[in-house]
Design an enzyme around this catalytic site. Structure first.
Site, PDB file in Angstrom:
ATOM      1  N   ARG A   1     -46.678  29.586  40.889  1.00  0.00           N
ATOM      2  CA  ARG A   1     -46.329  29.474  39.286  1.00  0.00           C
ATOM      3  C   ARG A   1     -44.805  29.134  39.151  1.00  0.00           C
ATOM      4  NH1 ARG A   1     -50.663  33.859  37.501  1.00  0.00           N
ATOM      5  NH2 ARG A   1     -52.409  32.459  37.395  1.00  0.00           N
TER       6      ARG A   1
ATOM      7  N   LYS B   1     -73.189  33.113  38.456  1.00  0.00           N
ATOM      8  CA  LYS B   1     -73.881  33.689  37.299  1.00  0.00           C
ATOM      9  C   LYS B   1     -73.884  32.509  36.227  1.00  0.00           C
ATOM     10  CE  LYS B   1     -73.344  38.474  37.732  1.00  0.00           C
ATOM     11  NZ  LYS B   1     -72.685  39.856  37.025  1.00  0.00           N
TER      12      LYS B   1
ATOM     13  N   GLY C   1     -60.869  28.605  38.780  1.00  0.00           N
ATOM     14  CA  GLY C   1     -61.099  29.628  39.779  1.00  0.00           C
ATOM     15  C   GLY C   1     -61.581  29.195  41.039  1.00  0.00           C
TER      16      GLY C   1
ATOM     17  N   GLY D   1     -58.603  30.653  32.950  1.00  0.00           N
ATOM     18  CA  GLY D   1     -59.673  30.720  31.677  1.00  0.00           C
ATOM     19  C   GLY D   1     -59.088  29.611  30.674  1.00  0.00           C
TER      20      GLY D   1
HETATM   21  P1  AMP Z   1     -67.752  32.466  39.590  1.00  0.00           P
HETATM   22  O1  AMP Z   1     -66.560  33.591  39.526  1.00  0.00           O
HETATM   23  O2  AMP Z   1     -68.690  32.827  38.582  1.00  0.00           O
HETATM   24  O3  AMP Z   1     -67.267  30.964  39.538  1.00  0.00           O
HETATM   25  O4  AMP Z   1     -68.196  32.839  41.007  1.00  0.00           O
HETATM   26  C1  AMP Z   1     -67.720  32.533  42.218  1.00  0.00           C
HETATM   27  C2  AMP Z   1     -68.248  33.247  43.106  1.00  0.00           C
HETATM   28  O5  AMP Z   1     -69.598  33.158  43.379  1.00  0.00           O
HETATM   29  C3  AMP Z   1     -67.861  33.172  44.474  1.00  0.00           C
HETATM   30  O6  AMP Z   1     -67.180  34.394  44.943  1.00  0.00           O
HETATM   31  C4  AMP Z   1     -69.062  32.982  45.745  1.00  0.00           C
HETATM   32  O7  AMP Z   1     -68.890  33.672  46.704  1.00  0.00           O
HETATM   33  C5  AMP Z   1     -70.172  33.402  44.564  1.00  0.00           C
HETATM   34  N1  AMP Z   1     -71.497  32.704  44.773  1.00  0.00           N
HETATM   35  C6  AMP Z   1     -71.816  31.519  44.769  1.00  0.00           C
HETATM   36  N2  AMP Z   1     -73.050  31.334  45.292  1.00  0.00           N
HETATM   37  C7  AMP Z   1     -73.649  32.378  45.225  1.00  0.00           C
HETATM   38  C8  AMP Z   1     -74.764  32.786  45.929  1.00  0.00           C
HETATM   39  N3  AMP Z   1     -75.774  31.949  46.274  1.00  0.00           N
HETATM   40  N4  AMP Z   1     -75.014  34.119  45.972  1.00  0.00           N
HETATM   41  C9  AMP Z   1     -74.056  34.868  45.680  1.00  0.00           C
HETATM   42  N5  AMP Z   1     -72.983  34.753  45.389  1.00  0.00           N
HETATM   43  C10 AMP Z   1     -72.581  33.632  45.126  1.00  0.00           C
END
Ligand code: AMP
Length: 418
Positions: free
Chosen positions: A35, A220, A376, A399
């Site tokens: 940064r 999620k 992210g 974000g």
């Molecule tokens: P996010 O912060 O919602 O973008 O999620 C990123 C995280 O999702 C990463 O740390 C991945 O390890 C996790 N992730 C991706 N696919 C899966 C999965 N099938 N089961 C569990 N975690 C997952």
């Protein structure tokens, strides 16, 4: 709109809002100075013109003033070395009048953490735990009122305002948005980094060359609802991957074993599928998965139909058929947005799907597509695979980028663009 290239900073004091919220270890040694380096083109241009710098940033989320743990004094030497100029430090960002007045062309100072004042964020602090709603409302009103004064005071230090902090552009804070009201249109502008980010978002979201494909991954669906809904009004193809896949499969009657799933979002998944159909969006979902019998890199693994995952196994990445399916769509695209891995990419044995997506994006980019990666973990992915320099742009703002993709107006951008 004034641009940094069209502004001559000679003899001018510039208040430059940067994002120096860098990670430090327990000895306050900077562990990643990306940064700081990212702001250098802007800071150096101002000095080279013969201007002087009032550099301002937040660090962390301090709850009081001052909180030594979050002091920017720990980074002054590093900033000086990187900038090639000795940077002075003012230990109270709201009492820098004399130091700013004394600044000469070519000189630079760094203000102490802006968030040592509750006015920066405009959120009350120190409220008793049992404060009534009325007390909370009164405290909020008071800090909002003094926020304008705080912004005005910061503005009084300088002749012009430069915002180079895309990472906080989604916050209507004193130094990221309100301060701009105290400069006329010819004396406020984006820095180079901010400009690159804004241009990248515009290229994808408003100056879109079709076909436009978005790849949304991550864990999620609940954390991506607004983004998916907005993208369903913009994209030609929406690839949904990662953990959210299994919520979509279960909603359609699939067997998902122990895969991650949000049972309260099954209806939402069906609604999103219907919306995609109604909008003529090609919703692309996985057909096979790499499943494991435990959440670890070294668990037993096999491939399974994504609608028929055996009991005791969980989907942790996409399988080879899905990799091919996703890659075909990506390679035929002219605008690509990627947010979120297709699986648990942190485990090498479950990172091939994310790698395949990254490689397809690289290939499409070589063939003339514009690709934006950000928000992210997909940034961590392209870095892990050593492909960051082979996509069109990797955003620095988590974000802020996600809110821009949600279609929101970012206060830090609106404050300058009008
Ligand atoms: P996010 O912060 O919602 O973008 O999620 C990123 C995280 O999702 C990463 O740390 C991945 O390890 C996790 N992730 C991706 N696919 C899966 C999965 N099938 N089961 C569990 N975690 C997952």
């Amino acid at each position: 709109m004034m641009t940094i290239d069209n502004f001559n900073f000679a003899g001018k004091k510039a208040f430059v809002r940067v994002d120096f919220n860098v990670p430090v270890d327990e000895n306050f040694v900077i562990t990643d100075d990306t940064r700081i380096r990212a702001a250098m083109p802007t800071l150096k241009k101002i000095l080279a013109d013969g201007g002087s710098l009032i550099i301002a940033s937040h660090m962390g989320r301090p709850k009081k003033n001052p909180d030594p743990k979050y002091s920017l004094k720990h980074i002054v030497d590093h900033v000086s070395k990187t900038l090639g100029v000795e940077v002075k430090f003012v230990d109270d960002c709201n009492a820098a009048d004399e130091a700013c007045a004394a600044l000469k062309p070519g000189e630079a100072l760094l203000l102490e953490n802006l968030r040592f004042y509750a006015e920066e964020e405009g959120k009350p602090r120190g409220l008793a735990e049992d404060a009534t709603d009325e007390e909370k409302a009164a405290a909020k009103k008071a800090v909002k009122a003094s926020q304008k004064e705080f912004a005005k005071h910061l503005a009084s230090y300088a002749d012009c305002y430069v915002n180079d902090a895309f990472g906080t552009a989604h916050r209507a804070h004193a130094s990221t948005a309100l301060i701009a009201d105290y400069f006329d249109a010819d004396h406020k502008m984006f820095g180079y980094l901010m400009n690159k980010e804004v241009t990248a978002v515009e290229k994808v979201m408003s100056e879109t060359v079709r076909p436009f494909t978005a790849i949304m991954g991550g864990s999620k669906v609940s954390s991506k609802i607004e983004i998916i809904e907005n993208l369903l009004t913009k994209v030609d193809n929406l690839i949904l991957a990662g953990g959210m896949t299994y919520t979509f499969m279960k909603a359609q009657g699939g067997k998902i074993g122990q895969s991650i799933c949000e049972d309260d979002k099954l209806d939402l998944a069906l609604e999103l599928m219907a919306k995609a159909k109604a909008n003529g969006v090609n919703l692309v979902l996985a057909v096979d998965a790499k499943v494991g019998d435990g959440f670890s890199n070294d668990c037993n693994a096999q491939f399974a139909d994504v609608m028929n995952i055996p009991e005791g196994w969980e989907g942790m990445d996409i399988g080879p058929k899905t990799m091919e399916k996703f890659a075909d769509v990506i390679k035929a695209s002219k605008t690509i947005l990627w947010n979120g891995p297709t699986g648990v990419f942190e485990f090498d044995n479950f990172s091939n799907g994310s790698r395949a997506v990254a490689e397809a994006i690289v290939e499409a980019t070589k063939n003339g597509a514009y690709s934006l990666v950000g928000g992210g973990d997909s940034v961590a992915c392209v870095n892990k695979f050593g492909l960051a320099d082979q996509v069109s742009y990797v955003s620095t703002g988590g974000g802020a980028l996600l809110e821009a993709i949600e279609g929101r107006v970012l206060p830090g951008i609106a404050a300058i663009k009008g």
